[in-house]
Scaffold this motif. Sequence first.
Motif, PDB file in Angstrom:
ATOM      1  N   SER A   1       1.099  -5.058  -0.756  1.00 43.38           N
ATOM      2  CA  SER A   1       1.490  -3.653  -0.791  1.00 43.38           C
ATOM      3  C   SER A   1       1.975  -3.259  -2.182  1.00 43.38           C
ATOM      4  CB  SER A   1       2.596  -3.412   0.243  1.00 43.38           C
ATOM      5  OG  SER A   1       2.945  -2.052   0.292  1.00 43.38           O
TER       6      SER A   1
ATOM      7  N   THR B   1       0.648   2.320  -1.000  1.00 44.55           N
ATOM      8  CA  THR B   1       1.560   2.935  -0.034  1.00 44.55           C
ATOM      9  C   THR B   1       1.409   4.455  -0.034  1.00 44.55           C
ATOM     10  OG1 THR B   1       3.145   1.132  -0.343  1.00 44.55           O
ATOM     11  CG2 THR B   1       3.979   3.158   0.652  1.00 44.55           C
TER      12      THR B   1
ATOM     13  N   SER C   1      -1.818   5.250   1.641  1.00 46.57           N
ATOM     14  CA  SER C   1      -1.661   4.983   3.074  1.00 46.57           C
ATOM     15  C   SER C   1      -0.896   6.114   3.757  1.00 46.57           C
ATOM     16  CB  SER C   1      -0.925   3.654   3.272  1.00 46.57           C
ATOM     17  OG  SER C   1      -0.695   3.400   4.644  1.00 46.57           O
TER      18      SER C   1
ATOM     19  N   PHE D   1      -4.990   3.452   5.341  1.00 43.89           N
ATOM     20  CA  PHE D   1      -3.812   3.393   6.212  1.00 43.89           C
ATOM     21  C   PHE D   1      -3.945   2.265   7.231  1.00 43.89           C
ATOM     22  CE2 PHE D   1      -2.223   4.833  10.439  1.00 43.89           C
ATOM     23  CZ  PHE D   1      -0.876   4.569  10.218  1.00 43.89           C
TER      24      PHE D   1
ATOM     25  N   MET E   1      -3.840  -1.207   5.452  1.00 42.33           N
ATOM     26  CA  MET E   1      -2.496  -1.511   4.955  1.00 42.33           C
ATOM     27  C   MET E   1      -1.535  -1.801   6.108  1.00 42.33           C
ATOM     28  SD  MET E   1      -2.705  -1.749   1.810  1.00 42.33           S
ATOM     29  CE  MET E   1      -0.949  -2.048   1.560  1.00 42.33           C
TER      30      MET E   1
END
Length: 603
Positions: free
Chosen positions: A42, A47, A50, A274, A277
């Motif tokens: 990550s 992020t 996502s 999304f 992740m």
Amino acid sequence: MLLALVIPIFMARFRVTNVPTAVAEIIVGIIMGSSGFNIISSTHDLTFLSNLGVILLMFLSGMEIDFDLLSRKNNPKGKSQAGKEVDPLKTAIVAFCGLAIMAVILAFILKWIGLFSEVMLATIIFMTVALGVVIATLKEKEILNRPIGQTILLTAVMGEVVPLMLLTIYASIHGGNAERLWLIILLFVAAIFLLHRFKQPYIWFSKVTKATTQLDIRLAFFLIFALVTVAERVGAENILGAFLAGMVMKLLEPSEATKDKLTSIGYGFFIPIFFMMTGVNLNLRSLFARPSSLMLLPILVLFFFLAKMPVVGVYMTKFARRNAFAGGFLTATTITIVLPTLQVARKLHAITATQSDAFILAAVIVCIVSPIVFNSSFRLLPEDRIKQRVVIMGANTFTVPVMHDLHDNWYSVDMFTDNEENYNTYKSKVQSLSLIKDLSQESLEKAGAFNGDIFVAANHSDEINLKLAKMAKDSEQIKRVIIRLQQPDMGTVRKLRADGIEVFNFTNVRSSLMRALIESPAVYQIMTDTKNILYSVVVRNPKYIGQELKDWDFIDQITVSRIKRGNKWLAPHGSTVIEAGDEVVFSGQYEAADKIRQILGRK
């Protein structure tokens, strides 16, 4: 991005059809993340992308809601294959209420055995239904337009909207913003304002938009960011703002092209990030290292299924047992709402990372099992179709043969007459024939004559037919009005057509058929053969739009006679490229034509 490209190719190549793409992307994320090879980790940028993905996912979920289904007049009762009258909206409400009660019970059991203490959060998670997965599965089975398909869809809509509202209340209370809870009303006020403000301009947008401006997409993103911003300002969750933005966009009635572009942006780029992740951030090693969390996993899987058992019970009262069981299992899919819910819960520190991982893994397992069970259990029966209801006024030697010739796979016909002699003559031949005392509007409404899709005024009297046609045109539910006139003047015909009433000119039709028999006997045979006649369909299926006629995989089973594009008729050739909205007139054997008409007309 390589994985986002490869995953659907791999699934298509090896025909992995029972597992939703979203679940496959989460599994690949698990393999590539800290639980597997640790190739992807990550980062701030991932992020950010996502988070945009989950916002677009909720926006597109809001756009999936068909508000016509929530209207009684657009949500007619139909007969299921079990032979029972089904009101999809009422059945779905009862099913969801049972689901909600069971979710509360299971949440308290989870707290009682000491595995998870947040009752409201567990209730919200057990209550959710993945609308996107349900819609995709129903489309593949071609049952969205049937009573059981509409019932499952409406259950899924409630299983997405209600948990989102409850999540917002939960977040406000748990986050210490309970006193600002009333401000959430501003979200709805803002949504209504934007809808009112942009309803008319949107129609103009579609006319002036260019490839370099894409006004419809700019409007969509404005709605997303405006409502997400309002949601965050009033202490609600941004996913609720995105979901409301999708509902507002849906109410603006965007074109199919606009929907396709928004879907392409979401599912083509942001949403796969999304889901992957989510898998990357899932730490199975720590989950399996904790006995208490590991014990939670099988119980959660079991509870996800148990929560939907009331849905199965309600469905069994209306549908065949096998299909009711399959439909109830399909509503157990929960991944698309569970993930944002857990994301909110982690941000509020209402759940530990390990517990969150257990919920996600349980949701993934359920999402793999549910569509497999549905696809293997569900059996589509022709009796379960929601047919167009045709109301024929007048029982006579002209209307009775017409009623018998209408294909019962497409039409449900009800016939009415106020002539007792004709009623006694034809009641043994026409099961759906009803005798009414007179042809007044009150009597017709009481008998349900205006509760159909197509109204046919076909008495022997032109005066009576004109009166009936005008009454039918003024009703709310009737979509098409057809009038039979034996000796009309052109002024009357032009006025009726201007009012949207279709005219069947008895004299012209008879002379046209006689001319066809003299000049082209084969044409006359096609027009009068009830098994091999001319059909028409408006092409809506994206798979066949933009293709040449010769490339259609079933073109050898039909003969295309004409293509209507706008107000122009085109002579078809093998190289003719079909556009969205083209009306194709073709002939073929009934069995093949029935299937082809369904395929081409499917959105």
